[in-house]
Motif scaffolding. Structure first.
Motif, PDB file in Angstrom:
ATOM      1  N   CYS A 181      37.171 -26.999   3.519  1.00 40.03           N
ATOM      2  CA  CYS A 181      36.472 -26.179   2.527  1.00 40.03           C
ATOM      3  C   CYS A 181      37.365 -26.028   1.301  1.00 40.03           C
ATOM      4  O   CYS A 181      38.541 -26.375   1.330  1.00 40.03           O
ATOM      5  CB  CYS A 181      36.132 -24.809   3.116  1.00 40.03           C
ATOM      6  SG  CYS A 181      37.573 -23.858   3.636  1.00 40.03           S
TER       7      CYS A 181
ATOM      8  N   ILE B  11      39.063 -17.104   2.063  1.00 40.30           N
ATOM      9  CA  ILE B  11      38.115 -17.470   3.119  1.00 40.30           C
ATOM     10  C   ILE B  11      36.725 -17.751   2.550  1.00 40.30           C
ATOM     11  O   ILE B  11      36.398 -17.299   1.453  1.00 40.30           O
ATOM     12  CB  ILE B  11      37.980 -16.331   4.153  1.00 40.30           C
ATOM     13  CG1 ILE B  11      37.716 -15.008   3.413  1.00 40.30           C
ATOM     14  CG2 ILE B  11      39.204 -16.222   5.033  1.00 40.30           C
ATOM     15  CD1 ILE B  11      37.205 -13.919   4.280  1.00 40.30           C
ATOM     16  N   CYS B  12      35.939 -18.512   3.318  1.00 38.08           N
ATOM     17  CA  CYS B  12      34.559 -18.807   2.935  1.00 38.08           C
ATOM     18  C   CYS B  12      33.747 -18.970   4.221  1.00 38.08           C
ATOM     19  O   CYS B  12      34.313 -18.943   5.312  1.00 38.08           O
ATOM     20  CB  CYS B  12      34.508 -20.066   2.075  1.00 38.08           C
ATOM     21  SG  CYS B  12      34.775 -21.570   3.018  1.00 38.08           S
TER      22      CYS B  12
ATOM     23  N   LYS C 133      41.988 -26.051   1.523  1.00 38.62           N
ATOM     24  CA  LYS C 133      42.010 -26.230   2.978  1.00 38.62           C
ATOM     25  C   LYS C 133      41.430 -27.585   3.382  1.00 38.62           C
ATOM     26  O   LYS C 133      40.958 -28.354   2.541  1.00 38.62           O
ATOM     27  CB  LYS C 133      41.245 -25.082   3.638  1.00 38.62           C
ATOM     28  CG  LYS C 133      41.945 -23.714   3.484  1.00 38.62           C
ATOM     29  CD  LYS C 133      41.215 -22.628   4.266  1.00 38.62           C
ATOM     30  CE  LYS C 133      41.907 -21.265   4.092  1.00 38.62           C
ATOM     31  NZ  LYS C 133      41.209 -20.208   4.871  1.00 38.62           N
TER      32      LYS C 133
HETATM   33 ZN   LIG Z   1      37.110 -21.661   3.457  1.00 35.67          ZN
END
Ligand SMILES: [Zn+2]
Lengths: 111, 483
Positions: free
Chosen positions: B32, B46-47, B29
């Motif tokens: 990130c 996701i993070c 992304k």
């Molecule tokens: Zn992320």
């Protein structure tokens, strides 16, 4: 130099109006009481008045500052990092369903 | 198929600008290290950063910046130092309550895109921003205004995008469609995006207005969203322009608003527009320092730029005399390198291009090389193969039969050179065997002549098991009847 703390109310109301404060509060989804609107109109006016002092200076030779740090191009390589555990993340949310965050109905058009 | 609807009355001119969002094909992304890909399993890519957890900080992906600059240069833009900005809005597809984008200092500005017919459309800017997550509305038939609640998947949140904003230079529906096709071809050529409209990696919004023909004013525009194909772009623009003309004709005027294109209903509908919808309170992103590309970096990008579709078309145009559409198709399919190689190996350029256009419309033609194609075309021009046989051989070359070798394929079918004197002997014999038919061919009216030409050609094909060249036969018959 002595600071002239006596900024007139007239000057403050010129910097920001009560209606503008109401508008900005609405954009930020803040619900303010009448007393708070008066209070913040005064405070925001003070801040703007202070910033307006700069207008008295000739800053034609000063480069605009977009960031306080003297750095540019802080980048990272395009490399994968592990994802967060989904169940852990969703357990922090007020509501979840089918592996997704569940949120109250959204009104209005999509941005 | 519905009847073709009339275009705008000639007193009115269409004015269109396009905003195209393109997902960049990076591994991760924008801010990130989460994977940038499509996943059917929600919230697995996701993070803390892309779900906006407090204390998380963004760090820019160098590949995304490089891809964005590459796209900018391909569109002839100037690359500028830039800063990221926060676009503030409350909508759960962005957990941070703002989208990180570029505002008054975009990376790319002032470019242009030349369409296949030579029309030039100005590019105002091509800026870097992040994509939002995906919301699904539950209850009320899935419509946002009637839903009982919504579900949010952040897999797409933070995926790098470039938004390419054209100037309002587009005057026809055809040019709008050509702009999108050309942009897609460029994106594929420079390998920064897979640019699939139907899968959402390329999304087109159209700003549409009309004005009296001959004036240069810009009237109130409406922004059309939810356009999912090039075809639907054309329909949406046509509908919207006519709606504006109808309003003006009735003494009314359109309102500046965002409208939703309803492909099934063939109409646009107004979103619930709020007067503060465009008040995003942009300010500079304090968590990211400015981007300041060096002239060396820009020079490196320019040096690695592949030949772009417009130049590739020009390259084939210089070497051939086929119709423009043939060249457009060949370049669009990415078969121009193959064609160019075959032409340079000595094959007839027009034959190479038309043969490719007509007979190589397949997904996988990797078994065909410039050399084998040149050989095939030379076999055809040299009379070793008829047009029909060449078509068949090319099909089998693409399928990889006999190692893609045209000579081996032709031999396997017994397609062999029919020497012209051999053919002439055959024709002479037929004339002797069928004197009545021959005199009707020589002395009959046009109908007779045509009929008898069919008769003789049929006889020859029968005798040669289809190996004779139909055109050579027609030529011979013509010569014999004249002489
Ligand atoms: Zn992320």
């Amino acid at each position: 130099m002595e600071w002239s703390g006596a900024v007139s109310l007239g000057a403050m109301t010129q910097r920001i109006t009560r209606d503008e404060v109401v508008h900005v509060a609405r954009l930020a989804r803040l619900s303010l009481s009448d007393a708070e609107i008066d209070e913040f109109t005064g405070q925001l006016g003070d801040i703007l008045e202070h910033a307006a002092d700069i207008e008295a200076l000739d800053v034609g030779d000063v480069e605009p500052t977009s960031h306080p740090l003297p750095m540019v191009n802080v980048l990272r390589p395009d490399e994968l990092r592990p994802a967060l555990d989904r169940d852990l993340l969703l357990s922090q949310a007020p509501a979840a369903e089918d592996g997704q965050f569940r949120v109250p109905p959204i009104l209005g058009e999509e941005p | 198929m519905t009847m073709h609807e009339p275009s705008l009355p000639k007193e009115w001119e269409l004015v269109v600008g396009l905003e195209v969002h393109v997902e960049l094909a990076t591994k991760t992304k924008l801010f990130c290290g989460c994977e940038n890909k499509f996943s059917h399993i929600p919230n697995t890519l996701i993070c803390p950063t892309c779900v906006g957890l407090p204390g998380s900080l963004p760090v820019m992906n160098e590949k995304a910046v490089e891809f964005a600059m590459r796209l900018g240069r391909a569109l002839g833009c100037e690359i500028h130092p830039s800063v990221m900005a926060r676009k503030n809005y409350f909508y759960p597809d962005m957990a941070k309550d703002f989208q990180t984008t570029q505002y008054d200092q975009p990376t790319n500005a002032d470019g242009q895109l030349a369409l296949a017919d030579g029309t030039v459309v100005g590019i105002e800017r091509a800026h870097i921003e992040e994509d939002a997550g995906k919301t699904t509305h539950v209850g009320g038939g899935g419509r946002i205004n009637d839903a009982t609640y919504s579900l949010v998947d952040y897999n797409r949140a933070g995926v790098p995008l470039v938004e390419i904003v054209s100037r309002p230079d587009i005057r026809t529906v055809e040019h709008a469609k050509a702009y999108v096709s050309e942009l897609r071809d460029i994106l594929l050529a420079i390998e920064v995006s897979d640019a699939k409209m139907e899968e959402g990696s390329m999304r087109v919004d159209a700003n549409v207005s009309v004005r009296p023909t001959g004036s240069d004013e810009l009237r109130t525009r409406c922004e059309l969203k939810n356009i999912n194909s090039v075809r639907s772009l054309g329909r949406a623009i046509e509908y919207e322009a006519r709606r504006h003309v109808d309003l003006y004709t009735n003494g009314e005027a359109p309102r500046q608003e965002t409208r939703h294109w309803d492909e099934e209903g063939g109409r646009s509908t107004a979103g619930r527009s709020k007067e503060d919808a465009d008040d995003y309170r942009y300010f500079q992103e304090p968590d990211l320092v400015p981007l300041a590309p060096t002239s060396e970096q820009i020079a490196e990008i320019d040096a690695s730029m592949p030949v772009l579709p417009a130049a590739r078309r020009a390259r084939l145009g210089e070497r051939s005399s086929v119709a423009d559409e043939v060249i457009v198709t060949v370049v669009e399919r990415g078969q121009d390198g193959l064609a160019l190689g075959a032409i340079e190996a000595g094959a007839d350029a027009d034959k190479v291009l038309t043969r490719i256009q007509n007979d190589l419309a397949v997904d996988d033609w990797s078994a065909v090389t410039s050399e084998s194609l040149a050989m095939l075309i030379q076999m055809e021009t040299g009379g070793e193969l008829t047009a029909t046989q060449a078509k068949q051989v090319l099909g089998e070359m693409a399928a990889g039969e006999h190692g893609g070798d045209p000579k081996a394929i032709a031999a396997a079918h017994g397609f062999e050179a029919m020497e012209s004197d051999e053919l002439e002997t055959l024709v002479d014999q037929l004339i002797v065997d069928h004197p009545d038919e021959w005199s009707r061919f020589v002395g009959g009216d046009d109908g007779d002549r045509k009929k008898m030409q069919g008769f003789f050609t049929g006889q020859i094909m029968k005798a040669t098991k289809g190996q004779a060249d139909g055109r050579a036969v027609a030529q011979l018959l013509g010569q014999k009847s004249a002489g």
